[in-house]
Design a protein around this motif. Structure first.
Motif, PDB file in Angstrom:
ATOM      1  N   LEU A 281       0.852  -1.191   0.000  1.00 20.40           N
ATOM      2  CA  LEU A 281       0.000   0.000   0.000  1.00 20.40           C
ATOM      3  C   LEU A 281       0.886   1.238   0.000  1.00 20.40           C
ATOM      4  CD1 LEU A 281      -2.670  -1.128   2.613  1.00 20.40           C
ATOM      5  CD2 LEU A 281      -2.516  -1.667   0.176  1.00 20.40           C
ATOM      6  N   THR A 282       0.722   2.086  -0.999  1.00 19.19           N
ATOM      7  CA  THR A 282       1.615   3.213  -1.186  1.00 19.19           C
ATOM      8  C   THR A 282       0.895   4.537  -0.960  1.00 19.19           C
ATOM      9  OG1 THR A 282       1.169   3.464  -3.562  1.00 19.19           O
ATOM     10  CG2 THR A 282       2.828   1.841  -2.928  1.00 19.19           C
ATOM     11  N   GLN A 308       3.844   6.184  -9.481  1.00 22.80           N
ATOM     12  CA  GLN A 308       3.152   5.603  -8.328  1.00 22.80           C
ATOM     13  C   GLN A 308       1.697   5.316  -8.666  1.00 22.80           C
ATOM     14  OE1 GLN A 308       4.083   8.894  -5.735  1.00 22.80           O
ATOM     15  NE2 GLN A 308       5.782   7.795  -4.760  1.00 22.80           N
ATOM     16  N   ARG A 309       1.066   6.236  -9.371  1.00 21.91           N
ATOM     17  CA  ARG A 309      -0.330   6.048  -9.777  1.00 21.91           C
ATOM     18  C   ARG A 309      -0.465   4.848 -10.714  1.00 21.91           C
ATOM     19  NH1 ARG A 309      -3.760   7.555 -14.060  1.00 21.91           N
ATOM     20  NH2 ARG A 309      -1.914   8.143 -15.272  1.00 21.91           N
ATOM     21  N   ALA A 312      -0.209   1.366  -9.108  1.00 19.27           N
ATOM     22  CA  ALA A 312      -1.431   0.893  -8.453  1.00 19.27           C
ATOM     23  C   ALA A 312      -2.457   0.392  -9.464  1.00 19.27           C
ATOM     24  CB  ALA A 312      -2.027   2.014  -7.606  1.00 19.27           C
ATOM     25  N   VAL A 318      -1.089  -3.759  -5.466  1.00 17.23           N
ATOM     26  CA  VAL A 318      -0.525  -2.466  -5.076  1.00 17.23           C
ATOM     27  C   VAL A 318      -1.670  -1.466  -4.978  1.00 17.23           C
ATOM     28  CG1 VAL A 318       0.980  -0.553  -5.751  1.00 17.23           C
ATOM     29  CG2 VAL A 318       1.732  -2.905  -6.086  1.00 17.23           C
ATOM     30  N   GLY A 319      -1.776  -0.802  -3.831  1.00 20.07           N
ATOM     31  CA  GLY A 319      -2.790   0.226  -3.626  1.00 20.07           C
ATOM     32  C   GLY A 319      -2.139   1.577  -3.456  1.00 20.07           C
ATOM     33  N   ILE A 320      -2.935   2.636  -3.560  1.00 18.28           N
ATOM     34  CA  ILE A 320      -2.387   3.983  -3.428  1.00 18.28           C
ATOM     35  C   ILE A 320      -3.411   4.904  -2.796  1.00 18.28           C
ATOM     36  CG2 ILE A 320      -3.131   4.748  -5.728  1.00 18.28           C
ATOM     37  CD1 ILE A 320      -0.414   6.255  -5.902  1.00 18.28           C
TER      38      ILE A 320
END
Length: 475
Positions: A281-282, A308-309, A312, A318-320
């Motif tokens: 999770l970012t 980063q976007r 995800a 991978v979440g953001i």
């Protein structure tokens, strides 16, 4: 002269405050040690036992289990303990087989405040380590524990990245850290899931992605792996907040390669931890204020944020969450109020995407497509409206002002955005002063210190994710 105590001594086992990572609802813990009696006894009648009870009530969770008795007055046992806690582990030494109710066994050592739940690694740079200055309302809570950098489990308290007496010098902070988002994150998970949460701080202020990528220098990656091994070798997920250092030096080229190197980090971490679906999770980069900026620096921040976007979107698991609306306490570090917000957002994402236990949205508005919606030709080059479409809007896009939140450019340079408006629940229209020619792109809140008032979701209050280089289709 050695002073031996009658009864059971625990020589190996989980320390007080330990959180064990569960698997399929259980965790195995191994205890072993020695026993001693100063009075005469019949060895054939002696038996060591261990059990697990709830710390808060004394309710028995695992009833007295006989231990394996070994030569040299040694004993050993493996207990399978259900998710939950906090637990107290008790031992005793029964001297008579005709004492089935275990009324008067000889005392044994105990281990207090042990939990079985989920462990999350905290990785990244200073906003992950936590440099929020000022007062805060974010008290410690039983059931949210941390493996301190001195190698001992403890109640989780700020600062999480306290390097006192560290046994992991690779991520020793240069300055004293302060408040971070992750105690709030842990408390919200614990309250929603109903079982303990363990935190493993591994971040380091100022670190580049190359220090976390095992195919580059990788020293912080190896340090993180050592921390995980010390905690038992298994974790539930990683919370990640990093990227400023890769965006701050345009000539390094690190911003352009951020996505590929982050994907390598993700793949290797999952491989090395034996979990191909390990959640990561970012937090998308916040803002940098008060520094002399340039077009090149702005673009680097935009490229890292967009990497980063896209991570995800493209990398499963991978979440953001956004942080562009969060207030900083200096030029780059989120303050305590901002950190609480980020912790809440990360918990929302975890509860929805990882645990599937929350009806909350847990997603930020995300620009996915741009096209020319209205075009007109004239002697001055024409006028156009560019539609930017967003997904993950739970309610309706809103904006309080019309600051310069968007930029458009093509092969001939910047195209002035004269105005923009929200059209329908999930579309933004940009009015530009000429038609885009050839390859053209839209950027949104990409600069080091972009517009404060960007479109946000009225149902969640979350701002849109910053984006850079979104291609305008249909030119």
């Amino acid at each position: 002269m050695e002073n031996k105590i009658d009864g059971i001594v625990i020589e190996q086992g989980p320390a007080a405050w330990t959180v064990l990572q569960h698997k399929n609802g259980f965790a195995s813990m191994t205890l072993q040690g020695n026993w001693h009696l100063s009075k005469e006894y019949d060895p054939a009648r002696l038996q060591a036992f261990a059990r697990v009870v709830l710390e808060a009530s004394g309710e028995v969770v695992v009833a007295w289990q006989p231990c394996e008795m070994a030569p040299g007055q040694q004993w050993r046992i493996a207990l399978n303990v259900p998710v939950g806690g906090l637990y107290r582990i008790e031992t005793c030494l029964r001297m008579r087989k005709d004492d089935p109710a275990m009324e008067w066994p000889v005392r044994g050592d105990m281990i207090h405040h042990v939990g079985v739940g989920d462990i999350w690694v905290i990785a990244g740079q200073s906003n992950a380590a936590g440099y929020g200055r000022g007062e805060y309302d974010d008290a410690p809570e039983m059931g949210v524990h941390m493996l301190r950098l001195n190698g001992r489990w403890d109640l989780a308290t700020h600062p999480l990245n306290d390097p006192t007496d560290t046994m992991f010098p690779a991520n020793r902070e240069w300055s004293n850290p302060a408040h971070s988002p992750f105690l709030k994150f842990g408390k919200l998970l614990k309250r929603s899931l109903g079982y303990p949460i363990g935190l493993l701080p591994a971040a380091l202020g100022g670190s580049h992605l190359r220090s976390w990528n095992p195919e580059e220098s990788g020293e912080l990656y190896r340090n993180m792996q050592a921390i995980v091994r010390h905690a038992g070798g298994s974790v539930r997920g990683v919370v990640w907040y990093q990227g400023c250092s890769d965006a701050n030096v345009p000539e390094s080229g690190e911003a352009e390669t951020y996505y590929d190197r982050f994907e390598t980090f993700t793949n290797r971490l999952r491989e090395d931890l034996g979990d191909s679906a390990l959640p990561i999770l970012t937090v998308q980069l916040n803002r940098l204020i008060g520094w002399e900026t340039s077009d090149a620096l702005d673009r680097c921040w935009g490229k890292v944020r967009d990497a980063q976007r896209r991570a995800a979107i493209n990398i499963p698991g991978v979440g953001i969450v956004p942080s562009i609306d969060c207030r900083v306490c200096d030029n780059i570090h989120n303050g305590p109020i901002a950190n609480r917000t980020i912790g809440e957002r990360l918990a929302d994402v975890a509860l929805k995407a990882v645990y599937g236990t929350s009806a909350r949205h847990g997603l930020a508005p995300n620009a996915i497509k741009a096209h020319v919606a209205v075009a007109s030709e004239s002697g001055d080059g024409g006028r156009a409206e560019i539609a930017v479409l967003f997904e993950d809007v739970k309610g309706h896009l809103l904006s309080h002002t019309k600051e310069d939140a968007f930029a458009v450019e093509d092969a001939f340079g910047r195209i002035a955005v004269q105005a923009w408006r929200i059209e329908g629940p999930s579309e933004v229209r940009l009015v530009v002063d000429r038609l885009p020619q050839g390859d053209a792109f839209v950027h949104g809140a990409f600069e080091t210190n972009p517009a404060y008032y960007v479109p946000f979701d009225d149902a969640t209050g979350w701002p849109m994710l910053s984006f850079y280089g979104l291609r305008i289709e249909g030119n």
